[in-house]
Design a protein around this motif. Structure first.
Motif, mmCIF file in Angstrom:
data_model
loop_
_atom_site.group_PDB
_atom_site.id
_atom_site.type_symbol
_atom_site.label_atom_id
_atom_site.label_comp_id
_atom_site.label_asym_id
_atom_site.label_seq_id
_atom_site.Cartn_x
_atom_site.Cartn_y
_atom_site.Cartn_z
ATOM 1 N N GLY A 137 -12.310 -3.777 -5.779
ATOM 2 C CA GLY A 137 -11.328 -3.010 -6.529
ATOM 3 C C GLY A 137 -10.090 -2.668 -5.720
ATOM 4 O O GLY A 137 -9.338 -1.775 -6.094
ATOM 5 N N PHE A 138 -9.888 -3.368 -4.635
ATOM 6 C CA PHE A 138 -8.772 -3.088 -3.740
ATOM 7 C C PHE A 138 -7.496 -3.694 -4.312
ATOM 8 O O PHE A 138 -7.533 -4.804 -4.836
ATOM 9 C CB PHE A 138 -9.073 -3.679 -2.355
ATOM 10 N N PRO A 139 -6.374 -3.022 -4.229
ATOM 11 C CA PRO A 139 -6.127 -1.774 -3.528
ATOM 12 C C PRO A 139 -6.123 -0.533 -4.424
ATOM 13 O O PRO A 139 -6.141 0.579 -3.925
ATOM 14 C CB PRO A 139 -4.726 -1.986 -2.941
ATOM 15 N N LEU A 140 -6.098 -0.704 -5.720
ATOM 16 C CA LEU A 140 -5.839 0.441 -6.595
ATOM 17 C C LEU A 140 -7.082 1.097 -7.188
ATOM 18 O O LEU A 140 -7.023 2.253 -7.593
ATOM 19 C CB LEU A 140 -4.891 0.020 -7.732
ATOM 20 N N GLY A 141 -8.170 0.366 -7.304
ATOM 21 C CA GLY A 141 -9.388 0.937 -7.877
ATOM 22 C C GLY A 141 -9.356 1.088 -9.379
ATOM 23 O O GLY A 141 -10.312 1.565 -9.977
ATOM 24 N N GLY A 142 -8.259 0.688 -10.025
ATOM 25 C CA GLY A 142 -8.093 0.941 -11.449
ATOM 26 C C GLY A 142 -8.619 -0.145 -12.368
ATOM 27 O O GLY A 142 -8.497 -0.029 -13.586
ATOM 28 N N MET A 143 -9.207 -1.197 -11.814
ATOM 29 C CA MET A 143 -9.742 -2.257 -12.684
ATOM 30 C C MET A 143 -10.980 -1.747 -13.411
ATOM 31 O O MET A 143 -11.590 -0.768 -12.990
ATOM 32 C CB MET A 143 -10.041 -3.524 -11.877
ATOM 33 N N ASP A 144 -11.336 -2.422 -14.499
ATOM 34 C CA ASP A 144 -12.481 -1.911 -15.258
ATOM 35 C C ASP A 144 -13.777 -2.134 -14.477
ATOM 36 O O ASP A 144 -13.858 -2.979 -13.583
ATOM 37 C CB ASP A 144 -12.523 -2.520 -16.664
ATOM 38 N N THR A 145 -14.763 -1.364 -14.818
ATOM 39 C CA THR A 145 -16.030 -1.331 -14.085
ATOM 40 C C THR A 145 -16.719 -2.687 -14.072
ATOM 41 O O THR A 145 -17.249 -3.107 -13.046
ATOM 42 C CB THR A 145 -16.948 -0.257 -14.696
ATOM 43 N N ARG A 146 -16.721 -3.390 -15.203
ATOM 44 C CA ARG A 146 -17.393 -4.706 -15.245
ATOM 45 C C ARG A 146 -16.747 -5.675 -14.267
ATOM 46 O O ARG A 146 -17.442 -6.475 -13.638
ATOM 47 C CB ARG A 146 -17.382 -5.269 -16.658
ATOM 48 N N SER A 147 -15.440 -5.609 -14.137
ATOM 49 C CA SER A 147 -14.741 -6.493 -13.198
ATOM 50 C C SER A 147 -15.113 -6.158 -11.761
ATOM 51 O O SER A 147 -15.314 -7.050 -10.930
ATOM 52 C CB SER A 147 -13.229 -6.381 -13.386
ATOM 53 N N LYS A 148 -15.200 -4.876 -11.457
ATOM 54 C CA LYS A 148 -15.605 -4.465 -10.103
ATOM 55 C C LYS A 148 -17.029 -4.919 -9.807
ATOM 56 O O LYS A 148 -17.322 -5.401 -8.709
ATOM 57 C CB LYS A 148 -15.521 -2.946 -9.952
ATOM 58 N N ALA A 149 -17.925 -4.756 -10.778
ATOM 59 C CA ALA A 149 -19.316 -5.164 -10.581
ATOM 60 C C ALA A 149 -19.405 -6.675 -10.361
ATOM 61 O O ALA A 149 -20.159 -7.147 -9.500
ATOM 62 C CB ALA A 149 -20.171 -4.739 -11.770
ATOM 63 N N PHE A 150 -18.627 -7.427 -11.118
ATOM 64 C CA PHE A 150 -18.589 -8.879 -10.936
ATOM 65 C C PHE A 150 -18.087 -9.230 -9.541
ATOM 66 O O PHE A 150 -18.660 -10.076 -8.851
ATOM 67 C CB PHE A 150 -17.709 -9.551 -12.001
ATOM 68 N N GLU A 151 -17.018 -8.569 -9.117
ATOM 69 C CA GLU A 151 -16.468 -8.816 -7.781
ATOM 70 C C GLU A 151 -17.511 -8.488 -6.707
ATOM 71 O O GLU A 151 -17.670 -9.233 -5.733
ATOM 72 C CB GLU A 151 -15.195 -7.999 -7.547
ATOM 73 N N ALA A 152 -18.241 -7.407 -6.900
ATOM 74 C CA ALA A 152 -19.282 -7.018 -5.937
ATOM 75 C C ALA A 152 -20.378 -8.078 -5.869
ATOM 76 O O ALA A 152 -20.766 -8.503 -4.773
ATOM 77 C CB ALA A 152 -19.874 -5.663 -6.318
ATOM 78 N N ARG A 153 -20.889 -8.508 -7.026
ATOM 79 C CA ARG A 153 -21.945 -9.533 -7.033
ATOM 80 C C ARG A 153 -21.463 -10.836 -6.396
ATOM 81 O O ARG A 153 -22.191 -11.474 -5.630
ATOM 82 C CB ARG A 153 -22.436 -9.782 -8.457
ATOM 83 N N SER A 154 -20.222 -11.222 -6.698
ATOM 84 C CA SER A 154 -19.658 -12.445 -6.138
ATOM 85 C C SER A 154 -19.526 -12.350 -4.621
ATOM 86 O O SER A 154 -19.865 -13.295 -3.893
ATOM 87 C CB SER A 154 -18.298 -12.714 -6.785
ATOM 88 N N ALA A 155 -19.028 -11.227 -4.134
ATOM 89 C CA ALA A 155 -18.872 -11.044 -2.681
ATOM 90 C C ALA A 155 -20.225 -11.090 -1.981
ATOM 91 O O ALA A 155 -20.365 -11.722 -0.922
ATOM 92 C CB ALA A 155 -18.160 -9.722 -2.395
ATOM 93 N N ILE A 156 -21.219 -10.448 -2.566
ATOM 94 C CA ILE A 156 -22.560 -10.441 -1.968
ATOM 95 C C ILE A 156 -23.144 -11.853 -1.960
ATOM 96 O O ILE A 156 -23.700 -12.303 -0.957
ATOM 97 C CB ILE A 156 -23.478 -9.449 -2.710
ATOM 98 N N ALA A 157 -23.003 -12.554 -3.070
ATOM 99 C CA ALA A 157 -23.511 -13.930 -3.152
ATOM 100 C C ALA A 157 -22.821 -14.836 -2.132
ATOM 101 O O ALA A 157 -23.419 -15.813 -1.658
ATOM 102 C CB ALA A 157 -23.320 -14.479 -4.560
ATOM 103 N N SER A 158 -21.593 -14.513 -1.780
ATOM 104 C CA SER A 158 -20.830 -15.314 -0.816
ATOM 105 C C SER A 158 -21.087 -14.928 0.634
ATOM 106 O O SER A 158 -20.559 -15.565 1.541
ATOM 107 C CB SER A 158 -19.332 -15.186 -1.106
#
Length: 167
Positions: free
Chosen positions: A106-127
């Protein structure tokens, strides 16, 4: 004062404070009211073990991430922290070194929707990310919408593995 002198000065001050804090805690743990006055210097390698070596500039290029990883290995930093798109590159470069891979969510603003943040988190972990630095929804927090802030954090936590550090 040039950049190297400033870095040396800051590093010296941080090491002094960490040492004093450690000695004060040790004295308190042993039931002593007064902290110890002797100082034990923390080595640069020990200090580096507390530092997240970070590159979050949107215009950063591959050679800068190569240098970031080289420095992390050389100085034995705790982790390398990058935007999620660079996690696969950094994870490959640091494989087997023991250096953690951290990704911002969610960098830098944190304002993206929660589902997008969760997707980004899962993708980063998988990578290869083992640690996530999440930016909360600052606007929701400032608006007093604590329910949304909590739901946001919980969703990212659910996206994490049991071994993933979420900050």
């Amino acid at each position: 004062m040039d950049q190297k002198e400033l870095i040396d000065k800051v590093a010296k001050e941080v090491m002094q404070r960490l040492t004093e804090k450690s000695l004060n805690k040790e004295a308190t743990d042993q039931g002593n009211a007064q902290p110890k006055t002797t100082t034990t210097r923390m080595s640069q390698t020990e200090l580096a073990g507390y530092i997240d070596h970070t590159l979050l500039k949107p215009e950063a290029v591959e050679s800068q991430f190569e240098q970031l990883c080289t420095e992390a290995i050389k100085y034995k930093f705790k982790s390398v922290c990058v935007n999620s798109s660079w996690v696969p590159f950094v994870a490959k470069k640091l494989r087997g070194t023991g250096i953690e891979i951290c990704s911002v969510i969610g960098f830098p603003l944190g304002g993206m929707d929660t589902r997008s943040k969760a997707f980004e988190a899962r993708s980063a972990i998988a990578s290869g990310a083992t640690e996530l630095d999440m930016v909360i929804n600052v606007g929701a927090l400032k608006s007093g919408n604590l329910k949304l802030v909590e739901e946001d954090i919980r969703a990212i936590k659910r996206a994490c593995r049991s071994t993933t550090v979420l900050k």
